[in-house]
Design a protein around this motif. Structure first.
Motif, short mmCIF file in Angstrom:
data_model
loop_
_atom_site.label_atom_id
_atom_site.label_comp_id
_atom_site.label_asym_id
_atom_site.label_seq_id
_atom_site.Cartn_x
_atom_site.Cartn_y
_atom_site.Cartn_z
N ASP A 100 1.00 -1.17 0.09
CA ASP A 100 -0.17 0.05 -0.06
C ASP A 100 0.92 1.18 -0.07
OD1 ASP A 100 -2.53 1.48 -0.15
OD2 ASP A 100 -2.62 1.45 2.33
N ILE A 101 1.78 1.38 -1.12
CA ILE A 101 2.56 2.52 -1.06
C ILE A 101 2.68 3.25 -2.52
CG2 ILE A 101 4.35 1.91 0.54
CD1 ILE A 101 5.88 0.52 -1.64
N PRO A 102 3.25 4.20 -2.47
CA PRO A 102 3.04 5.10 -3.86
C PRO A 102 4.20 4.55 -4.76
CG PRO A 102 4.03 6.72 -2.35
CD PRO A 102 3.94 5.30 -1.53
N LEU A 103 3.79 4.82 -6.22
CA LEU A 103 4.69 4.50 -7.10
C LEU A 103 5.03 5.42 -8.16
CD1 LEU A 103 5.76 1.96 -9.11
CD2 LEU A 103 3.49 1.45 -9.65
N VAL A 104 6.13 5.49 -8.83
CA VAL A 104 6.49 6.59 -10.00
C VAL A 104 6.96 5.62 -10.99
CG1 VAL A 104 7.14 8.35 -8.57
CG2 VAL A 104 8.82 6.77 -9.05
N ILE A 105 6.46 5.77 -12.16
CA ILE A 105 6.75 4.95 -13.34
C ILE A 105 7.59 6.02 -14.46
CG2 ILE A 105 6.06 3.38 -15.32
CD1 ILE A 105 3.76 2.59 -13.32
N GLN A 106 8.75 5.80 -14.51
CA GLN A 106 9.64 6.58 -15.72
C GLN A 106 9.49 6.12 -17.06
OE1 GLN A 106 14.01 6.47 -15.21
NE2 GLN A 106 13.89 8.77 -15.74
N MET A 107 8.92 6.90 -17.90
CA MET A 107 8.91 6.50 -19.34
C MET A 107 10.15 7.12 -20.06
SD MET A 107 6.16 4.64 -18.98
CE MET A 107 6.14 4.23 -20.99
N THR A 108 11.22 6.47 -20.34
CA THR A 108 12.56 6.94 -20.92
C THR A 108 12.17 7.28 -22.45
OG1 THR A 108 13.46 4.82 -20.98
CG2 THR A 108 13.99 6.25 -19.09
N ASP A 109 11.63 7.99 -22.78
CA ASP A 109 11.23 8.45 -24.28
C ASP A 109 12.49 9.19 -24.73
OD1 ASP A 109 10.47 10.43 -22.68
OD2 ASP A 109 8.74 10.93 -23.60
N ASP A 110 13.25 10.10 -23.81
CA ASP A 110 14.46 10.54 -24.11
C ASP A 110 15.81 9.50 -24.48
OD1 ASP A 110 14.42 9.63 -21.28
OD2 ASP A 110 15.70 11.50 -20.54
N GLU A 111 15.54 8.40 -23.56
CA GLU A 111 16.50 7.30 -23.83
C GLU A 111 16.33 6.63 -25.10
OE1 GLU A 111 15.84 3.84 -21.26
OE2 GLU A 111 17.74 2.80 -21.71
N LYS A 112 15.19 6.35 -25.55
CA LYS A 112 14.99 5.64 -26.89
C LYS A 112 15.17 6.68 -28.09
CE LYS A 112 14.50 2.44 -24.77
NZ LYS A 112 15.35 1.25 -24.90
N TYR A 113 15.00 7.86 -28.00
CA TYR A 113 15.41 9.10 -28.65
C TYR A 113 17.06 8.91 -29.25
CZ TYR A 113 16.49 13.31 -31.11
OH TYR A 113 17.13 14.15 -31.97
N LEU A 114 17.61 8.76 -27.93
CA LEU A 114 19.24 8.94 -28.06
C LEU A 114 19.69 7.48 -28.82
CD1 LEU A 114 19.79 10.37 -24.51
CD2 LEU A 114 20.41 11.54 -26.72
N TRP A 115 19.06 6.50 -28.35
CA TRP A 115 19.73 5.12 -28.69
C TRP A 115 18.96 4.59 -30.14
CZ3 TRP A 115 21.02 5.99 -23.71
CH2 TRP A 115 22.24 5.57 -23.14
N LYS A 116 17.90 4.99 -30.57
CA LYS A 116 17.30 4.62 -31.63
C LYS A 116 17.13 5.55 -32.65
CE LYS A 116 16.19 0.48 -29.47
NZ LYS A 116 16.05 -0.69 -29.63
#
Ligand code: TRP
Length: 473
Positions: free
Chosen positions: A191-207
């Motif tokens: 019963d705790i908070p959650l943060v979810i990071q979508m690394t769209d910047d990472e995919k831009y840099l790598w792909k």
């Protein structure tokens, strides 16, 4: 308190090198006092200097006599892979073994701790309920500092969850769901908070993708993540491209991390080279920042001391070894971790599922018929070539992909054990095993599709808006 197995005890032990340096220092001193031959002294000094360079490379710290390497030294275990070793880093997973990656060896190489029966029992005791099948079956198999998290929880001290996803395409497959299914369970039971990071910047840099595409994939993938059933009052999903620019606190942490990690260190950890763009070189700081609670003032009110627990696949560990190394140096607690094994490709456990090879994966958009065809056609079998031989010698569940998938998705422990025995004895044929898998997967995927349909644009927006969560400090 850290767990007893300790971190940073990788194959090339910093402690060994430290001791060798001490001994070499002593040798240089005694040669000098004994007024030994100049050539001999010079050679000893040269070796001492070389050892110091090696030590700095290995640990990112300067050698000081009387000052042993700090725990959590960043071991560059993703350097060149030796013959016969598995490759596991954020970009590649490969092994020559049909049973898959040797996870026990990875624990030693990465210096993490095994989730053994004792850890699982402890989780059960603390929660007062049955641990998730991923824990019971060793799918989440390794951890860092989990005992510390449980101890804090027992003392009613809260913590938060952090996980993420690199949105490289619209198509998500069942393997991508593993960390989210598990994280959803953790959120419910603790019963705790959650943060979810979508690394769209990472995919831009790598792909080879545009910024717009990456951002769109982040939002589309967020729908699949929301469909896993997260509680909107306790979950914040963010795109790096959006949140980085809107949160001064987040960016301040990124910069702090950047100041405390050298190019040498990230080269060692991630294998970056001089020709990699500078965006890649500094990206690890962005994946590290959500591990610190003051990156989210809207949730934690500026507190910087709330412990973070990160469920992720083991290939993400390099990012968090780096994070744990910098944390104490910038005055933050180290995040704890729970690591999962990989979800094998249909063709076999030598590699993980890949979204870019449609035949290696079961996609979340597959129809019941596609699922049936893919399993029947492509799932690597540990069965024998003919029914007669199979009945006589039995099949091998350890290399059989259908059986492996059942360990991820079939809830009933007894039923799974019976399948294992019957397949091993030859009583259960490959076709029959595949049928059980197909009938297990079809409703899971269909229900996911149904839940995804219910996710409105409004809901996505709500999940992705920085806001206070239902969380009492
Ligand atoms: N780099 C991860 C990927 O490519 C995404 C990610 C960001 C992540 N933060 C994370 C994964 C934290 C697990 C935990 O998929």
């Amino acid at each position: 308190m850290t767990d007893c197995q300790g971190d940073g005890e990788g194959a090339k032990s910093p402690m060994d090198l430290y001791e060798q340096l001490n001994a070499q220092g002593d040798k240089v001193r005694s040669l000098k006092t004994a007024k030994a031959d100049k050539g001999e002294v010079d050679a000893a000094v040269k070796l001492l200097l070389q050892l110091k360079v090696d030590y700095k490379e290995l640990t990112g710290q300067d050698y000081k006599a009387g000052c042993p390497p700090s725990e959590d030294v960043v071991v560059p275990d993703n350097g060149p892979v030796e013959d016969g070793e598995d490759t596991v880093d954020p970009w590649t997973v490969a092994t020559t073994n049909a049973k898959g990656v040797d996870y026990d060896k990875l624990i030693v190489r990465f210096g993490s701790s095994k989730i053994d029966k004792e850890v699982v029992d402890r989780i059960e005791k603390v929660l007062g309920q049955k641990p998730h099948r991923f824990l019971r079956r060793g799918i989440f198999f390794s951890h860092r500092d989990m005992h510390q998290v449980l101890e804090a929880y027992e003392k009613q001290k809260s913590f938060y969850l952090y996980t993420g996803r690199g949105p490289s395409s619209e198509a998500m497959h069942v393997g991508h769901l593993i960390p989210f299914i598990f994280t959803k369970w953790l959120q419910d039971v603790f019963d705790i908070p959650l943060v979810i990071q979508m690394t769209d910047d990472e995919k831009y840099l790598w792909k080879d993708l545009t910024l717009e595409e990456c951002h769109r994939f982040a939002v589309e993938n967020a729908r699949d993540i929301i469909a896993c059933g997260f509680d909107v009052n306790k979950t914040f999903i963010f795109s790096d491209l959006d949140y980085m620019g809107s949160s001064p606190e987040f960016y301040r942490n990124v910069v702090k991390i950047q100041k405390h990690v050298t190019f040498n260190q990230v080269k060692g950890i991630f294998g970056f080279s001089d020709s990699d763009c500078i965006g890649k070189i500094s990206f690890p700081a962005i994946q590290a920042a959500p591990s610190f609670s003051n990156s989210f003032p809207q949730i934690f009110g500026g507190r910087k001391d709330i412990q973070c627990l990160i469920p992720c696949a083991i290939d993400q560990d390099p990012y968090f070894r780096m994070t744990r190394d910098v944390a104490p140096r910038i005055g933050y607690p180290k995040p704890a971790l729970l690591h999962s094994t990989f979800f094998p490709a249909l063709q076999g456990a030598q590699t993980k599922m890949s979204a870019s090879d449609p035949n290696s994966s079961i996609f979340l958009t597959d129809t019941p018929k596609q699922i049936k065809n893919k399993v029947n056609k492509h799932a690597f079998s540990g069965g024998k070539d003919t029914v007669e031989e199979h009945r006589k010698y039995g099949g091998n569940p350890d290399v059989d992909v259908s059986f492996m998938y059942l360990t991820f998705f079939l809830e009933d422990d007894e039923q799974l054990e019976k399948i294992r025995q019957d397949y091993t004895s030859g009583a259960l044929l490959t076709g029959e095993l595949k049928k059980i898998l197909i009938e297990t997967l079809q409703p899971i995927i269909a229900e996911h599709q149904e839940r995804r349909k219910q996710v409105t644009d409004e809901m996505v927006k709500q999940f992705m808006t920085p806001r206070p969560l239902n969380f009492k400090i």
